[in-house]
Design a protein around this motif. Structure first.
Motif, PDB file in Angstrom:
ATOM      1  N   UNK A   1      43.932  41.176  48.350  1.00 50.64           N
ATOM      2  CA  UNK A   1      44.224  39.911  48.295  1.00 50.64           C
ATOM      3  C   UNK A   1      45.331  39.224  47.569  1.00 50.64           C
ATOM      4  N   UNK A   2      45.639  40.210  46.406  1.00 50.23           N
ATOM      5  CA  UNK A   2      46.511  40.006  45.604  1.00 50.23           C
ATOM      6  C   UNK A   2      47.644  40.835  45.797  1.00 50.23           C
TER       7      UNK A   2
ATOM      8  N   UNK B   1      40.124  38.736  39.239  1.00 50.35           N
ATOM      9  CA  UNK B   1      41.222  39.522  39.521  1.00 50.35           C
ATOM     10  C   UNK B   1      41.093  40.586  40.669  1.00 50.35           C
ATOM     11  N   UNK B   2      39.864  40.364  41.611  1.00 50.65           N
ATOM     12  CA  UNK B   2      39.842  40.948  42.826  1.00 50.65           C
ATOM     13  C   UNK B   2      39.517  42.416  42.725  1.00 50.65           C
ATOM     14  N   UNK B   3      38.858  42.667  41.666  1.00 49.19           N
ATOM     15  CA  UNK B   3      38.661  44.234  41.664  1.00 49.19           C
ATOM     16  C   UNK B   3      37.801  44.748  42.568  1.00 49.19           C
ATOM     17  N   UNK B   4      37.991  45.923  43.260  1.00 54.00           N
ATOM     18  CA  UNK B   4      37.048  46.323  44.405  1.00 54.00           C
ATOM     19  C   UNK B   4      36.007  47.013  44.127  1.00 54.00           C
ATOM     20  N   UNK B   5      35.706  47.117  42.794  1.00 57.03           N
ATOM     21  CA  UNK B   5      34.608  48.044  42.288  1.00 57.03           C
ATOM     22  C   UNK B   5      34.545  47.975  40.797  1.00 57.03           C
ATOM     23  N   UNK B   6      33.322  48.257  40.311  1.00 55.94           N
ATOM     24  CA  UNK B   6      33.025  48.184  38.672  1.00 55.94           C
ATOM     25  C   UNK B   6      32.358  49.612  38.576  1.00 55.94           C
ATOM     26  N   UNK B   7      32.859  49.983  37.143  1.00 55.17           N
ATOM     27  CA  UNK B   7      32.126  50.961  36.280  1.00 55.17           C
ATOM     28  C   UNK B   7      31.781  50.241  35.068  1.00 55.17           C
ATOM     29  N   UNK B   8      30.393  50.028  34.918  1.00 54.90           N
ATOM     30  CA  UNK B   8      30.152  49.461  33.608  1.00 54.90           C
ATOM     31  C   UNK B   8      29.347  50.405  32.654  1.00 54.90           C
ATOM     32  N   UNK B   9      29.841  50.132  31.520  1.00 56.83           N
ATOM     33  CA  UNK B   9      29.263  51.171  30.230  1.00 56.83           C
ATOM     34  C   UNK B   9      28.531  50.130  29.242  1.00 56.83           C
TER      35      UNK B   9
END
Length: 559
Positions: free
Chosen positions: A11-12, A114-122
């Motif tokens: 989308x961006x 920011x329209x990120x497609x996925x997330x890895x959280x720590x």
């Protein structure tokens, strides 16, 4: 041809009328060929002022490199954290539980904008873990949580130490059980490096539960912070985020009522922190799942306590890693015994049962995990109590070692500080029920966690002779006959606000009741005389929190 997995970032990146956005992405180092790649937000609760969090930035860098190797774009960002251990017993602890909401809000803000497609959280510390999961459930796009891992144990004078050892040492010093020199040496040696507090306290409780829920990879909760296993997990997590993107598996596909029950059952089997009640109420709300205090009691009635772990036992999370073989060994055992549901989906793209295919069976030539047939306690240690003191519920942590019924005279304090002074000055007599009030989500504000009073009580040798009740909450490191989360809280006119010194209180963890033993007409007389005290905070974030926060019986949520 690879499946298109940049469902949000396109989308961006694919819009020709966003020149400034494209210019800024080029500035980050992106090339033309990168504009068709999926973008992964890699968020950590890194800050170097807390051992639980100080190594998370390094983990994030390893993860970013692994993401790049999978032909994905990785963008690192951070969110806040509050050290429970450092702020414990200070006004700063009022920010601990509210930080959970800030963490969730900030991750949602960055990822969605920011329209990120996925997330890895720590995450590392206590409120980090539920905070990131709440955000991931709101966003509901492919995501994995990588736990920062547990700290190594400290050693002094031939004994294993952890952070609670330092608190309990003060109680021992006050009764002259140890010298000032020994006290200092215990403090200096309790926390030897990075990682979350080592017992089955809140961080390890939540990490264990999330692994059983399937939102973490196998072994994530039990691999120590500095281990090769943790480094390997960071290197391999990109394989799984890509699977999730390709299969479009999202957190709400993984976090279901069954998987929430799996997490709570494992945590209860291991003797986990009462904070899991607050956090799972909030997690369930974020996932649009109907889950209440009564669900916790139903689970606790059926779940045996088999974990001989701190604070109620002697062992640490590192012992699960080194002596048991890691958390999957315990999960496999509980699956075999029919306690956990095996058909729940996980971040591997497989079910929880499928993940256990190559996991070894548990052996009982150790004293860390007991067999189901010979448990430490036949049912769960977390009890939801009701009565005139807590008509909307209270949460008790009763392992059985402290007994199950307590009746005593109230010794009332309107702050933790007052109670701590009385305990350390040896003003509390056996048979007392210490009442600490006006420390709830609105009264505290922020429902500050209390480890000092319970540790001082245990260190002073009064653990079996005193009960403590509060509208606040306890650290996962707390143990003894303690009841928290009393609702309605004192600030809102709950009965706890009307208790007077010398009143008798009876706590029955067999029948799950807590009652003030005075006549109803006396309760009504006191109510007429009671006026709410002024709010302790009248500006800033905590004032906003007071205005928004729900009761503890609803998870202290702000949405």
């Amino acid at each position: 041809m690879e499946k298109e997995i940049n469902n949000f970032s396109k989308k961006i990146t694919k819009e020709s009328d966003l020149p400034a956005a494209h210019a800024m992405l080029y500035a980050t180092g992106m090339k033309d060929s990168d504009f068709c790649k999926a973008q992964i937000g890699i968020v950590s609760n890194w800050y170097d002022g807390n051992p639980c969090n100080m190594h998370l930035d390094k983990m994030g860098k390893i993860i970013k490199n692994s993401v790049i190797k999978k032909n994905l774009i990785g963008f690192q960002f951070t969110t806040i954290g509050v050290s429970d251990g450092i702020t414990m017993g200070t006004p700063g602890m009022r920010y601990s539980l509210p930080s959970r909401e800030l963490i969730a809000d900030s991750i949602e803000t960055v990822v969605d904008s920011h329209h990120y497609d996925g997330v890895i959280a720590i995450p590392g510390c206590d409120k980090n873990i539920p905070g990131v999961l709440i955000a991931l459930l709101r966003l509901n796009r492919p995501s994995i949580i990588v736990y920062g891992g547990s700290i190594s144990s400290g050693y002094y004078n031939g004994k294993k130490l952890d952070v609670v050892s330092s608190f309990e040492a003060l109680g021992e010093k006050n009764i002259c059980k140890i010298s000032e020199k020994e006290y200092k040496n215990i403090i200096k040696n309790s926390c030897p490096g990075p990682g979350a507090c080592g017992g089955m306290y809140t961080a390890n409780t939540m990490a264990s539960a999330l692994e059983a829920m399937g939102i973490m990879l196998p072994y994530s909760s039990s691999s120590p912070s500095t281990s090769e296993n943790k480094k390997k997990e960071c290197e391999e997590v990109s394989n799984y985020i890509k699977i999730l993107l390709e299969k479009n598996i999202k957190p709400r596909d993984i976090v279901t009522k069954d998987s929430i029950e799996n997490g709570i059952k494992l945590a209860m089997c291991l003797g986990g922190s009462t904070n899991l009640v607050l956090h799972f109420l909030a997690i369930a709300k974020s996932a649009n799942i109907d889950f209440t205090l009564k669900d916790f009691q139903k689970i606790s009635n059926k779940i045996p306590l088999i974990g001989n772990l701190k604070p109620s036992g002697p062992f640490l999370m590192e012992d699960i890693h080194m002596c048991i073989g890691g958390m999957p060994v315990i999960i496999k055992y509980l699956l075999k015994k029919g306690i956990l549901s095996g058909d729940c989906l996980t971040v591997t793209g497989k079910t929880l049962s499928d993940n256990m295919d190559n996991i070894p069976d548990i052996t009982f030539n150790q004293k860390i995990i007991f067999p189901i047939e010979n448990p430490i306690k036949k049912n769960g240690h977390i009890r939801i109590l009701y009565g005139n003191v807590s008509p909307e519920g209270a949460v008790a942590k009763i392992t059985g070692k402290e007994g199950t019924i307590f009746r005593g005279k109230a010794n009332v304090f309107d702050s933790e500080e007052e109670a701590n002074k009385a305990i350390t000055n040896n003003k509390i007599t056996p048979g007392s029920v210490i009442v600490i009030r006006y420390v709830g989500p609105k009264g505290g504000p922020g429902m500050p966690e209390m480890l000092k009073p319970t540790s001082y009580i245990m260190g002073s040798g009064l653990g079996k002779n005193i009960a403590l009740i509060t509208d606040g909450r306890f650290s996962g490191g707390s143990h003894g006959f303690v009841i928290g989360h009393i609702t309605p809280e004192a600030q809102c006119g709950g009965l706890i606000s009307l208790i007077q010194n010398g009143d008798f209180i009876k706590i029955d963890a067999e029948n799950n009741t807590i009652n003030l033993e005075i006549e109803e007409n006396e309760i009504q007389r006191r109510k007429k005389l009671w006026n709410p005290p002024p709010l302790r905070i009248k500006e800033g974030y905590l004032y906003k929190y007071i205005k928004m926060v729900s009761s503890a019986s609803k998870g202290c949520i702000t949405d």
